[in-house]
Design a protein around this motif. Sequence first.
Motif, PDB file in Angstrom:
ATOM      1  N   ALA A  48       0.776  -1.302   0.241  1.00  0.00           N
ATOM      2  CA  ALA A  48       0.007   0.047  -0.013  1.00  0.00           C
ATOM      3  C   ALA A  48       0.822   1.194  -0.112  1.00  0.00           C
ATOM      4  O   ALA A  48       0.564   2.315  -0.299  1.00  0.00           O
ATOM      5  N   THR A 223      -7.946  -6.486   2.958  1.00  0.00           N
ATOM      6  CA  THR A 223      -9.691  -6.128   3.183  1.00  0.00           C
ATOM      7  C   THR A 223      -9.930  -5.884   4.277  1.00  0.00           C
ATOM      8  O   THR A 223     -10.645  -4.877   4.462  1.00  0.00           O
ATOM      9  N   MET A 226      -8.614  -2.028   4.890  1.00  0.00           N
ATOM     10  CA  MET A 226      -9.505  -1.203   4.078  1.00  0.00           C
ATOM     11  C   MET A 226     -10.988  -0.993   4.667  1.00  0.00           C
ATOM     12  O   MET A 226     -11.249   0.155   4.864  1.00  0.00           O
ATOM     13  N   ARG A 230     -12.311   2.587   6.252  1.00  0.00           N
ATOM     14  CA  ARG A 230     -13.353   3.197   5.573  1.00  0.00           C
ATOM     15  C   ARG A 230     -14.510   3.398   6.800  1.00  0.00           C
ATOM     16  O   ARG A 230     -15.103   4.521   6.629  1.00  0.00           O
ATOM     17  N   THR A 242     -15.072   4.320  -2.521  1.00  0.00           N
ATOM     18  CA  THR A 242     -13.821   3.267  -2.921  1.00  0.00           C
ATOM     19  C   THR A 242     -12.372   3.811  -3.262  1.00  0.00           C
ATOM     20  O   THR A 242     -11.605   3.458  -2.664  1.00  0.00           O
ATOM     21  N   LEU A 243     -12.526   4.831  -3.823  1.00  0.00           N
ATOM     22  CA  LEU A 243     -11.118   5.536  -4.295  1.00  0.00           C
ATOM     23  C   LEU A 243     -10.768   6.439  -3.043  1.00  0.00           C
ATOM     24  O   LEU A 243      -9.533   6.396  -2.621  1.00  0.00           O
ATOM     25  N   SER A 245     -11.286   5.603   0.085  1.00  0.00           N
ATOM     26  CA  SER A 245     -11.104   4.292   1.012  1.00  0.00           C
ATOM     27  C   SER A 245      -9.518   4.031   0.472  1.00  0.00           C
ATOM     28  O   SER A 245      -8.391   3.825   1.710  1.00  0.00           O
ATOM     29  N   TRP A 246      -9.067   3.888  -0.575  1.00  0.00           N
ATOM     30  CA  TRP A 246      -7.900   3.350  -1.056  1.00  0.00           C
ATOM     31  C   TRP A 246      -6.914   4.434  -0.688  1.00  0.00           C
ATOM     32  O   TRP A 246      -5.624   4.400  -0.239  1.00  0.00           O
ATOM     33  N   ARG A 247      -7.063   5.823  -1.000  1.00  0.00           N
ATOM     34  CA  ARG A 247      -6.162   6.971  -1.022  1.00  0.00           C
ATOM     35  C   ARG A 247      -5.993   7.045   0.587  1.00  0.00           C
ATOM     36  O   ARG A 247      -4.986   7.140   1.065  1.00  0.00           O
ATOM     37  N   THR A 249      -6.341   4.577   3.104  1.00  0.00           N
ATOM     38  CA  THR A 249      -5.452   3.352   3.446  1.00  0.00           C
ATOM     39  C   THR A 249      -4.028   3.952   3.084  1.00  0.00           C
ATOM     40  O   THR A 249      -3.090   3.483   3.967  1.00  0.00           O
ATOM     41  N   ARG A 250      -3.713   4.142   1.829  1.00  0.00           N
ATOM     42  CA  ARG A 250      -2.308   4.494   1.519  1.00  0.00           C
ATOM     43  C   ARG A 250      -1.546   5.542   2.415  1.00  0.00           C
ATOM     44  O   ARG A 250      -0.353   5.625   2.945  1.00  0.00           O
TER      45      ARG A 250
END
Length: 337
Positions: A48, A223, A226, A230, A242-243, A245-247, A249-250
């Motif tokens: 990540a 998972t 993330m 979220r 979704t995007l 949450s990924w941002r 998380t990173r």
Amino acid sequence: MSDRKGPVLIELDEDHGPDHGPASAPPVPDLDLPAPTGQAMQTVAKLAARRGSRLSRVFWGALVALIGFVASLAAWNFVTALLASNPVLGWIATGLIALVSLTLLIIAMREAASFFRLGKLDVLRQSAETALASGDLKAAQRVTRDLQALYRGRAELKWQHERLCERQGDVFDADGLLQLAEQELLVPLDAAARGEVEAAARQVATVTALVPLAFADILTALTANMRMIRRIAEIYGGRAGTLGSWRLTRAVLTHLVATGAVAVGDDMLDSFIGGGLLGKVSRRFGEGVVNGALTARVGVAAMEVCRPMPFRKETKPSTSATVRRALTGLFSGGAKE
């Protein structure tokens, strides 16, 4: 062979001293097993936090644009040809394509709104830090109003919101007003966020310990983390898509990797359930405990990132205490804290 009758006598050594008893036997050598390292969470953090090169980002961007262009052109040619040959089917295809396009537009708008909400939390936290540092009462009042506006529609905070409205007029300093707002509005949300962290840590630890598959623990850790981040963002009012949450998380994992917080400390296990012995008895259980502890660290960091105010009156959750609540009884026979 002689046929001997009677008992058979076996002569023993005459020296029967204590040096030849069981106590004099050499001890069983201890198994030199490597300590659990939380390999699943270490891999998730590295994946990540890794940032692709500029060339790879250009390549993937161009590839996605090319695929979208080809798909759009193919859909256009398909619809125009179908309208020329069969107008009824052509209009049906046009309606379906319009519905898909509208759905994609709504998804894009929701993702943009999620980025806006996460940015709003960042701005609110920076404003609170500035008001606390300067002691400006008017700035603290603005932060309090923004917090009230952020959580006005939350049914579970209705009573706390009314209490804050009743009591804030009696506070005439910035620090006291922000502490009152934190106590009334954020303490219940902190409890809910800690519950999400404990649940994620328990899930990662259980799957790592009980599922002996190569990538199951890595997939579960990714998972679960993330989903946890979220949910924490949603609890504090972020509602990341979704995007988003990924941002998020990173951002959290990159911060932890940069500060070395994903490294396994010497007391990571022994501090709460005797993990050193557990790791020697079962390496899978030891890995599960470490992965659960690292997940708790990620959750605490996500609470700091998503919280609209820094921890001031309330103490930041301790990773060891969070892990103890999450994992006590999971591998130790149900012992309660």
